[in-house]
Scaffold this motif. Sequence first.
Motif, PDB file in Angstrom:
ATOM      1  N   UNK A   1       0.848  -1.195   0.000  1.00  0.00           N
ATOM      2  CA  UNK A   1       0.000   0.000   0.000  1.00  0.00           C
ATOM      3  C   UNK A   1       0.884   1.244   0.000  1.00  0.00           C
ATOM      4  N   UNK A   2       1.017   1.850  -1.163  1.00  0.00           N
ATOM      5  CA  UNK A   2       1.864   3.022  -1.335  1.00  0.00           C
ATOM      6  C   UNK A   2       1.210   4.241  -0.694  1.00  0.00           C
ATOM      7  N   UNK A   3       1.908   4.857   0.243  1.00  0.00           N
ATOM      8  CA  UNK A   3       1.380   5.995   0.995  1.00  0.00           C
ATOM      9  C   UNK A   3       1.982   7.317   0.556  1.00  0.00           C
ATOM     10  N   UNK A   4       2.708   7.325  -0.566  1.00  0.00           N
ATOM     11  CA  UNK A   4       3.415   8.531  -0.979  1.00  0.00           C
ATOM     12  C   UNK A   4       2.478   9.711  -1.220  1.00  0.00           C
ATOM     13  N   UNK A   5       1.242   9.454  -1.603  1.00  0.00           N
ATOM     14  CA  UNK A   5       0.289  10.538  -1.868  1.00  0.00           C
ATOM     15  C   UNK A   5      -0.656  10.786  -0.699  1.00  0.00           C
ATOM     16  N   UNK A   6      -0.426  10.104   0.403  1.00  0.00           N
ATOM     17  CA  UNK A   6      -1.297  10.261   1.569  1.00  0.00           C
ATOM     18  C   UNK A   6      -0.779  11.419   2.416  1.00  0.00           C
ATOM     19  N   UNK A   7      -1.549  12.498   2.563  1.00  0.00           N
ATOM     20  CA  UNK A   7      -1.056  13.670   3.321  1.00  0.00           C
ATOM     21  C   UNK A   7      -0.726  13.355   4.776  1.00  0.00           C
ATOM     22  N   UNK A   8      -1.300  12.304   5.326  1.00  0.00           N
ATOM     23  CA  UNK A   8      -1.004  11.959   6.715  1.00  0.00           C
ATOM     24  C   UNK A   8       0.447  11.510   6.891  1.00  0.00           C
ATOM     25  N   UNK A   9       1.117  11.137   5.790  1.00  0.00           N
ATOM     26  CA  UNK A   9       2.490  10.645   5.864  1.00  0.00           C
ATOM     27  C   UNK A   9       3.471  11.606   5.193  1.00  0.00           C
ATOM     28  N   UNK A  10       3.042  12.860   5.013  1.00  0.00           N
ATOM     29  CA  UNK A  10       3.879  13.837   4.316  1.00  0.00           C
ATOM     30  C   UNK A  10       5.203  14.074   5.036  1.00  0.00           C
ATOM     31  N   UNK A  11       5.188  14.070   6.354  1.00  0.00           N
ATOM     32  CA  UNK A  11       6.421  14.313   7.107  1.00  0.00           C
ATOM     33  C   UNK A  11       7.445  13.220   6.851  1.00  0.00           C
ATOM     34  N   UNK A  12       6.983  11.974   6.920  1.00  0.00           N
ATOM     35  CA  UNK A  12       7.892  10.858   6.666  1.00  0.00           C
ATOM     36  C   UNK A  12       8.406  10.875   5.229  1.00  0.00           C
TER      37      UNK A  12
END
Length: 505
Positions: A422-433
């Motif tokens: 599950x690619x989270x690169x576009x998920x704003x919740x993981x922007x910091x990481x």
Amino acid sequence: MTSIRSSMVTRLNPTTLLPGILGGFSLWISLAGSLVDPLGVSRTASAEDRINVVWIIADDLGPELGCYGYPSVQTPNIDRLAHEGRRYTHAFATAPVCSSSRTAFQTGHYQTTVGGHHHITRDKQPLPDGITTVTQQMQKAGYFVCNGSGKADDKKFAKSHLNFQYKPQTFFDGVDWSQRTSGQPFFAQVQIKEPHRTFVHRDHEYANVPIPPYYPDHPITRADWGNYLASIEVLDRKVGAVLKRLDDEGLTDNTLVIFTGDHGRPHVRAKQWLYEGGLHVPLILRWPGRIAAKEVSDDLVSLLDLMPTTLTAAGADVPELPGINLLDPDTSGHDVLFAARDRCGDAIDRIRSARTKNFKYIRNFHPELPYMQHSGYKRLQYPVDTLMRVLHQRGEFDSPFMADRRPAEELYDLRTDPHEQHNLADDPRYATQLIRLRQSVDQWIVRTDDQGRFDESVNVDMDALMKEKRRWYEQSLRKRGLDPGLSDEEFLQWWDEYLHAEPSK
């Protein structure tokens, strides 16, 4: 990566001790011939008493072993090694293919730094100035350095597979430690082919064993996976023979054994990829009396750590390296591990990754390429590659891995998604990481002088290379009695017959 926390063995200089020990001459004699080992224990520096080091390197091995909790596979010898030493749960290669990864851990530097990043590099160059190898440093320290299968009657050098100019006859002193002079300490690299493909054919079924969820759960997948496990059991028997030989020769107590794989398992979405399957390797260290039995470390460690660890244990000089000494009791591993994949055979690519304990970031420099771009090696060797194509064409299997293009960036939360689906690169919740790991890769590329930024075609005739790879692929198919123009459906039928045939006697 973190810096080396402990790099060199401290040697005592008798000329500085003499004024203070005139009344204790015998003590001076004792100290003059001693050194302090990396664990702080004094030991003699005589050649006869110096530690031996044996690297046992499996070809294409993931952590599918009994001591790592994998069911059904029988690995009693590797399990014994883990029982008698320290097992690392988070050990990783810097490249997911053999020549690039081996180039890295033999030099202690990233393959991208020394120009060895393309698999079986065509434009091989000498190592850059200032770059040495673990073998050279051990030779300078007086060690006999050898490379074989661990059998005393070996006649030929075993696999080294390095992407720089070198001569095996000088890179190694011999094939086996039995060739050393009497009393000389040795550094032996034992190369074991298994479980590299072509796999041995299983003689029983490995029913209900876990397989990665990104593969179709299909008889062909399970048959191929079973052959992989059977090959691991062959590896284990060969490891057992090396350990027995050390026992029989009375060398066990004075030998540091390091067991690992050169990179991850030889399967789709594993070897040649920067996912966990391609980089995660088992790593076990055994040193009786110096490493406690039954230790388990969850530290994030790299195969780049093998060189400083080996040199420190041997009392050899340790150059400045990105790795750490795993024998240092104060080390806690790395905060971030980096890895790289470049051209592998006829599959041109450039991918970089950064991994922390909890997250994996991947950058695809060629998002226009599909994950399943043609690779002659993988099509010839991986039945699940063909299976996935056929099932996808039938509408019976889908996965992001089957897409026509890739995202430029991938981010995975390894705590909740250990299989990186599950690619989270576009998920704003993981922007910091995402930003933090993106920047770490940018900085790593500059800091380590990543040579992958240069176009290989400047120095290599890529058209000729691709024609050569195509000829090899077609010739290999014809040797199987197959037409190079066969369809995926036809190839899948061949794989089904091959995998479910009775093993040859």
